[in-house]
Design a protein around this motif. Sequence first.
Motif, PDB file in Angstrom:
ATOM      1  N   ASP A  60       0.837  -1.206   0.000  1.00 50.72           N
ATOM      2  CA  ASP A  60       0.000   0.000   0.000  1.00 50.72           C
ATOM      3  C   ASP A  60       0.872   1.257   0.000  1.00 50.72           C
ATOM      4  N   GLN A  65       0.230   8.815  -8.349  1.00 58.43           N
ATOM      5  CA  GLN A  65       0.886   8.515  -9.612  1.00 58.43           C
ATOM      6  C   GLN A  65       1.464   9.825 -10.135  1.00 58.43           C
ATOM      7  N   ASP A 151       2.676   4.549 -12.575  1.00 59.38           N
ATOM      8  CA  ASP A 151       1.524   4.185 -11.751  1.00 59.38           C
ATOM      9  C   ASP A 151       1.812   2.995 -10.844  1.00 59.38           C
ATOM     10  N   HIS A 152       3.050   2.490 -10.909  1.00 58.86           N
ATOM     11  CA  HIS A 152       3.428   1.389 -10.023  1.00 58.86           C
ATOM     12  C   HIS A 152       4.945   1.363  -9.859  1.00 58.86           C
ATOM     13  N   GLY A 154       8.223  -1.598  -8.720  1.00 54.80           N
ATOM     14  CA  GLY A 154       8.474  -3.032  -8.705  1.00 54.80           C
ATOM     15  C   GLY A 154       9.547  -3.402  -7.699  1.00 54.80           C
ATOM     16  N   GLN A 171       7.539  -8.591  -7.971  1.00 57.07           N
ATOM     17  CA  GLN A 171       6.189  -8.159  -7.634  1.00 57.07           C
ATOM     18  C   GLN A 171       6.044  -6.689  -8.002  1.00 57.07           C
ATOM     19  N   ARG A 172       4.835  -6.333  -8.444  1.00 59.04           N
ATOM     20  CA  ARG A 172       4.518  -4.943  -8.772  1.00 59.04           C
ATOM     21  C   ARG A 172       3.537  -4.407  -7.738  1.00 59.04           C
ATOM     22  N   PHE A 173       3.672  -3.103  -7.449  1.00 58.21           N
ATOM     23  CA  PHE A 173       2.825  -2.457  -6.446  1.00 58.21           C
ATOM     24  C   PHE A 173       2.272  -1.155  -7.028  1.00 58.21           C
ATOM     25  N   ARG A 174       0.971  -1.026  -7.036  1.00 61.05           N
ATOM     26  CA  ARG A 174       0.309   0.181  -7.564  1.00 61.05           C
ATOM     27  C   ARG A 174       0.524   1.360  -6.628  1.00 61.05           C
ATOM     28  N   LEU A 175       0.748   2.512  -7.223  1.00 59.78           N
ATOM     29  CA  LEU A 175       0.782   3.738  -6.427  1.00 59.78           C
ATOM     30  C   LEU A 175      -0.663   4.145  -6.164  1.00 59.78           C
ATOM     31  N   LEU A 176      -0.919   4.562  -4.956  1.00 62.08           N
ATOM     32  CA  LEU A 176      -2.303   4.895  -4.552  1.00 62.08           C
ATOM     33  C   LEU A 176      -2.577   6.371  -4.683  1.00 62.08           C
TER      34      LEU A 176
END
Length: 176
Positions: A60, A65, A151-152, A154, A171-176
């Motif tokens: 999280d 973005q 927008d993410h 890694g 693993q990729r992680f979305r920016l909130l």
Amino acid sequence: MLRLFVGIELPDTVKQALAKLCEAHPAARWHGPEQLHLTLNFIGQVSEEQARRMAEVLVDVPGPQFELKVQGVGYFGAPERPQVLWAGVAETPLLYQLQQRLEARLLPLGLEPDGRSYTPHITLARIRHGMPLQAFLQRHAQLSLPAFPVDHIGLFLSRSGDQGVRYEVLQRFRLL
């Protein structure tokens, strides 16, 4: 042990544009397009358990973005003995804020603090024997590629092998 870092993947269009900068240079070991990325936080060697815990705190990632623009070229090392040739990025406050937030989350889990200030860059080549790069730097000083959305992030695994270093996004992680 796993050798990890957190970074930003580049769109194929940016990778291809940067790959076109490759030119004959007797001391340059160029990175292929598949190796090009922007490191946010170098983690280094960690156990699988540490890697799992680090991935958990990245799920999280706070922060919006933003857009990133590749701009200019430079190097690390002394002018007479450069070691790394890189492409830079335009001043982007949200990038620096993201890097600092990630560092704050990863430090308690074993990330070693880096005493140097963060210099966002995309490594293009490693330079052996410290050959001068002035001609290359002058030719590409005005490098400017279209901005792209980030927008993410890694979590990358770095593997050394016969063909050099290879990077894999775990693993990729979305920016909130």
